[in-house]
Design a protein around this motif. Structure first.
Motif, PDB file in Angstrom:
ATOM      1  N   ALA A 142       0.852  -1.194   0.000  1.00 29.13           N
ATOM      2  CA  ALA A 142       0.000   0.000   0.000  1.00 29.13           C
ATOM      3  C   ALA A 142       0.883   1.238   0.000  1.00 29.13           C
ATOM      4  CB  ALA A 142      -0.919   0.007   1.222  1.00 29.13           C
ATOM      5  N   THR A 143       0.384   2.318  -0.631  1.00 29.61           N
ATOM      6  CA  THR A 143       1.139   3.573  -0.586  1.00 29.61           C
ATOM      7  C   THR A 143       1.045   4.205   0.794  1.00 29.61           C
ATOM      8  OG1 THR A 143      -0.765   4.850  -1.363  1.00 29.61           O
ATOM      9  CG2 THR A 143       0.759   4.010  -3.039  1.00 29.61           C
ATOM     10  N   GLY A 144       0.009   3.829   1.554  1.00 22.99           N
ATOM     11  CA  GLY A 144      -0.162   4.324   2.913  1.00 22.99           C
ATOM     12  C   GLY A 144       0.171   3.249   3.926  1.00 22.99           C
ATOM     13  N   SER A 145      -0.594   3.221   5.019  1.00 18.82           N
ATOM     14  CA  SER A 145      -0.367   2.250   6.086  1.00 18.82           C
ATOM     15  C   SER A 145      -1.148   0.967   5.825  1.00 18.82           C
ATOM     16  CB  SER A 145      -0.785   2.846   7.436  1.00 18.82           C
ATOM     17  OG  SER A 145       0.028   3.964   7.768  1.00 18.82           O
ATOM     18  N   ILE A 146      -0.755  -0.096   6.516  1.00 16.00           N
ATOM     19  CA  ILE A 146      -1.403  -1.403   6.376  1.00 16.00           C
ATOM     20  C   ILE A 146      -1.869  -1.863   7.754  1.00 16.00           C
ATOM     21  CG2 ILE A 146      -1.073  -3.833   5.772  1.00 16.00           C
ATOM     22  CD1 ILE A 146       1.016  -2.930   3.717  1.00 16.00           C
ATOM     23  N   TYR A 147      -3.166  -2.191   7.851  1.00 21.03           N
ATOM     24  CA  TYR A 147      -3.753  -2.675   9.100  1.00 21.03           C
ATOM     25  C   TYR A 147      -4.344  -4.054   8.831  1.00 21.03           C
ATOM     26  CZ  TYR A 147      -3.516   2.369   9.844  1.00 21.03           C
ATOM     27  OH  TYR A 147      -3.089   3.677   9.908  1.00 21.03           O
ATOM     28  N   ILE A 148      -3.850  -5.056   9.546  1.00 19.93           N
ATOM     29  CA  ILE A 148      -4.285  -6.433   9.313  1.00 19.93           C
ATOM     30  C   ILE A 148      -4.952  -6.973  10.572  1.00 19.93           C
ATOM     31  CG2 ILE A 148      -3.537  -8.783   8.749  1.00 19.93           C
ATOM     32  CD1 ILE A 148      -1.153  -7.489   7.259  1.00 19.93           C
ATOM     33  N   MET A 149      -6.248  -7.254  10.462  1.00 21.68           N
ATOM     34  CA  MET A 149      -6.974  -7.892  11.560  1.00 21.68           C
ATOM     35  C   MET A 149      -6.905  -9.395  11.330  1.00 21.68           C
ATOM     36  SD  MET A 149     -10.217  -5.285  11.991  1.00 21.68           S
ATOM     37  CE  MET A 149     -10.832  -6.201  13.418  1.00 21.68           C
ATOM     38  N   GLY A 150      -5.747  -9.937  11.629  1.00 23.08           N
ATOM     39  CA  GLY A 150      -5.472 -11.339  11.384  1.00 23.08           C
ATOM     40  C   GLY A 150      -3.979 -11.571  11.508  1.00 23.08           C
ATOM     41  N   LYS A 151      -3.520 -12.693  10.986  1.00 20.43           N
ATOM     42  CA  LYS A 151      -2.107 -13.052  11.083  1.00 20.43           C
ATOM     43  C   LYS A 151      -1.339 -12.567   9.851  1.00 20.43           C
ATOM     44  CE  LYS A 151      -3.050 -17.249  13.778  1.00 20.43           C
ATOM     45  NZ  LYS A 151      -2.937 -18.739  13.807  1.00 20.43           N
ATOM     46  N   LEU A 152      -0.248 -11.874  10.111  1.00 23.27           N
ATOM     47  CA  LEU A 152       0.659 -11.478   9.032  1.00 23.27           C
ATOM     48  C   LEU A 152       1.833 -12.449   9.042  1.00 23.27           C
ATOM     49  CD1 LEU A 152       1.866  -9.727   6.827  1.00 23.27           C
ATOM     50  CD2 LEU A 152       2.674  -8.140   8.590  1.00 23.27           C
ATOM     51  N   ARG A 153       1.813 -13.391   8.085  1.00 27.33           N
ATOM     52  CA  ARG A 153       2.893 -14.374   7.988  1.00 27.33           C
ATOM     53  C   ARG A 153       3.600 -14.306   6.635  1.00 27.33           C
ATOM     54  NH1 ARG A 153       0.691 -20.047   9.170  1.00 27.33           N
ATOM     55  NH2 ARG A 153      -1.097 -19.320   7.943  1.00 27.33           N
ATOM     56  N   GLY A 154       3.186 -13.334   5.811  1.00 27.66           N
ATOM     57  CA  GLY A 154       3.844 -13.121   4.524  1.00 27.66           C
ATOM     58  C   GLY A 154       4.627 -11.819   4.547  1.00 27.66           C
ATOM     59  N   CYS A 169       0.390  -2.657  10.982  1.00 28.49           N
ATOM     60  CA  CYS A 169      -0.169  -3.228  12.211  1.00 28.49           C
ATOM     61  C   CYS A 169      -0.782  -4.587  11.896  1.00 28.49           C
ATOM     62  CB  CYS A 169      -1.248  -2.314  12.798  1.00 28.49           C
ATOM     63  SG  CYS A 169      -0.675  -0.664  13.238  1.00 28.49           S
ATOM     64  N   ALA A 170      -0.664  -5.508  12.837  1.00 28.78           N
ATOM     65  CA  ALA A 170      -1.254  -6.832  12.648  1.00 28.78           C
ATOM     66  C   ALA A 170      -1.630  -7.415  13.999  1.00 28.78           C
ATOM     67  CB  ALA A 170      -0.285  -7.761  11.919  1.00 28.78           C
ATOM     68  N   SER A 171      -2.714  -8.201  14.003  1.00 22.73           N
ATOM     69  CA  SER A 171      -3.130  -8.864  15.237  1.00 22.73           C
ATOM     70  C   SER A 171      -2.082  -9.871  15.678  1.00 22.73           C
ATOM     71  CB  SER A 171      -4.476  -9.567  15.022  1.00 22.73           C
ATOM     72  OG  SER A 171      -5.474  -8.639  14.670  1.00 22.73           O
ATOM     73  N   SER A 172      -1.428 -10.492  14.694  1.00 27.20           N
ATOM     74  CA  SER A 172      -0.336 -11.423  14.971  1.00 27.20           C
ATOM     75  C   SER A 172       0.774 -11.135  13.972  1.00 27.20           C
ATOM     76  CB  SER A 172      -0.819 -12.870  14.835  1.00 27.20           C
ATOM     77  OG  SER A 172       0.242 -13.780  15.061  1.00 27.20           O
ATOM     78  N   MET A 173       1.896 -10.623  14.477  1.00 25.84           N
ATOM     79  CA  MET A 173       2.988 -10.147  13.620  1.00 25.84           C
ATOM     80  C   MET A 173       4.072 -11.217  13.491  1.00 25.84           C
ATOM     81  SD  MET A 173       3.921  -7.212  11.976  1.00 25.84           S
ATOM     82  CE  MET A 173       3.443  -5.700  12.822  1.00 25.84           C
ATOM     83  N   LEU A 174       3.959 -12.044  12.436  1.00 25.87           N
ATOM     84  CA  LEU A 174       4.960 -13.077  12.151  1.00 25.87           C
ATOM     85  C   LEU A 174       5.339 -13.028  10.668  1.00 25.87           C
ATOM     86  CD1 LEU A 174       3.372 -16.000  14.199  1.00 25.87           C
ATOM     87  CD2 LEU A 174       5.536 -14.858  14.725  1.00 25.87           C
ATOM     88  N   GLY A 193       4.205 -13.337  18.015  1.00 25.06           N
ATOM     89  CA  GLY A 193       2.930 -13.128  17.345  1.00 25.06           C
ATOM     90  C   GLY A 193       1.737 -13.328  18.247  1.00 25.06           C
ATOM     91  N   GLN A 194       1.934 -13.198  19.561  1.00 24.65           N
ATOM     92  CA  GLN A 194       0.853 -13.470  20.503  1.00 24.65           C
ATOM     93  C   GLN A 194      -0.013 -12.252  20.780  1.00 24.65           C
ATOM     94  OE1 GLN A 194       2.630 -15.189  23.985  1.00 24.65           O
ATOM     95  NE2 GLN A 194       3.059 -17.154  22.993  1.00 24.65           N
ATOM     96  N   TRP A 195       0.441 -11.051  20.393  1.00 25.62           N
ATOM     97  CA  TRP A 195      -0.354  -9.855  20.638  1.00 25.62           C
ATOM     98  C   TRP A 195      -0.229  -8.897  19.459  1.00 25.62           C
ATOM     99  CZ3 TRP A 195       3.491 -11.400  24.197  1.00 25.62           C
ATOM    100  CH2 TRP A 195       4.749 -10.831  23.965  1.00 25.62           C
ATOM    101  N   MET A 196      -1.137  -7.939  19.418  1.00 29.74           N
ATOM    102  CA  MET A 196      -1.162  -6.997  18.301  1.00 29.74           C
ATOM    103  C   MET A 196       0.039  -6.064  18.379  1.00 29.74           C
ATOM    104  SD  MET A 196      -4.421  -4.826  16.959  1.00 29.74           S
ATOM    105  CE  MET A 196      -4.565  -4.451  15.222  1.00 29.74           C
ATOM    106  N   GLU A 197       0.740  -5.928  17.251  1.00 28.06           N
ATOM    107  CA  GLU A 197       1.937  -5.094  17.209  1.00 28.06           C
ATOM    108  C   GLU A 197       1.899  -4.170  15.995  1.00 28.06           C
ATOM    109  OE1 GLU A 197       5.580  -7.505  19.148  1.00 28.06           O
ATOM    110  OE2 GLU A 197       4.673  -8.505  17.417  1.00 28.06           O
ATOM    111  N   CYS A 198       2.772  -3.176  16.033  1.00 31.90           N
ATOM    112  CA  CYS A 198       2.882  -2.242  14.915  1.00 31.90           C
ATOM    113  C   CYS A 198       4.352  -2.055  14.559  1.00 31.90           C
ATOM    114  CB  CYS A 198       2.252  -0.891  15.255  1.00 31.90           C
ATOM    115  SG  CYS A 198       3.093   0.002  16.574  1.00 31.90           S
ATOM    116  N   ALA A 199       4.595  -1.800  13.295  1.00 31.46           N
ATOM    117  CA  ALA A 199       5.949  -1.532  12.807  1.00 31.46           C
ATOM    118  C   ALA A 199       5.980  -0.121  12.240  1.00 31.46           C
ATOM    119  CB  ALA A 199       6.344  -2.549  11.743  1.00 31.46           C
ATOM    120  N   TYR A 200       7.055   0.611  12.521  1.00 31.04           N
ATOM    121  CA  TYR A 200       7.188   1.986  12.043  1.00 31.04           C
ATOM    122  C   TYR A 200       8.667   2.327  11.917  1.00 31.04           C
ATOM    123  CZ  TYR A 200       8.316   3.092  16.918  1.00 31.04           C
ATOM    124  OH  TYR A 200       8.909   3.123  18.156  1.00 31.04           O
TER     125      TYR A 200
END
Length: 230
Positions: A142-154, A169-174, A193-200
């Motif tokens: 995305a040209t902006g931010s990415i919010y994932i309500m789920g698992k980010l494994r890719g 941001c992702a509910s599970s950051m893996l 990946g046990q809690w919601m995290e953000c990367a910046y």
């Protein structure tokens, strides 16, 4: 009886700076009147001794005047012929319809309910809100931010056109890989990946992954909710 002299309003004001010349244009007069006064004023200015070799950087301040493409070409021709000037920047209070549309798209949020599977690529302009997982081998951009309500494994790439204020941001950051603008980070081995995290991007230009609560302080502009007072 003495007649009071009325000072003629200047349509073009020229100021010299260390960087070059700044031209202030009256935004109320016609373009023809503007061009006439511009030609008159710059024809009176002496050419620098090395005018044939050196370019003069020019900044245009146009206020509420929008310059069409043909008008810009005419200005460029006049400035080049008379002072070897090159337009470096244009400071204007107005934008074209095309620019306004692009800005609107960059601030939109695309919503998607989907499991992004291996080999699939999701790409959007503006922010992305994904309700679902991103599996290994899948990519979201995305040209902006990415919010994932789920698992980010890719792989997730926010601000792929250069927006360094974007977050992921992702509910599970893996993730297999995180990218913000042109900065890349592979996930740490201890990621749970046990809690919601953000990367910046922090002040040093590195991608940092922290609990999502940190967004309130690092990106306060993301919060638009105003709590009503009792």
């Amino acid at each position: 009886m003495l007649q009071k002299q009325v000072k003629k309003q200047q349509n073009v004001l020229i100021k010299g700076t260390k960087a070059g010349l700044t031209f202030y244009f009256n935004d109320q007069c016609s373009f023809a009147a503007l061009i006439a006064e511009l030609q008159e004023k710059i024809s009176e200015r002496p050419k620098p001794a090395d005018a044939d070799d050196a370019f003069v950087r020019v900044k245009l301040v146009t206020g509420n005047r929008y310059l069409e493409e043909e008008q810009m070409k005419q200005l460029e021709q006049i400035l080049t012929e008379h002072i070897n000037g090159v337009i470096d920047s244009v400071d204007s209070n107005v934008v074209s319809k095309k620019e306004a549309e692009a800005a609107r798209h960059n601030h939109e949020v695309s919503r998607l309910v989907k499991i992004v599977r291996s080999g699939q690529v999701i790409e959007t302009t503006g922010d992305l809100l994904l309700i679902g997982d991103v599996n290994p081998g899948a990519t979201v951009r995305a040209t902006g931010s990415i919010y994932i309500m789920g698992k980010l494994r890719g792989m997730a790439h926010a601000g792929y056109d250069g927006k360094k204020q974007a977050v992921i941001c992702a509910s599970s950051m893996l993730p297999t890989q995180l990218r913000i603008a042109d900065v890349i980070r592979t996930p740490p081995e201890e990621a749970s990946g046990q809690w919601m995290e953000c990367a910046y991007l922090d002040d040093s230009g590195k991608i940092v992954v922290e609990p999502v609560q940190r967004l309130v302080s690092i990106r306060p502009e993301l919060t638009s909710f105003i709590q009503e007072k009792p």
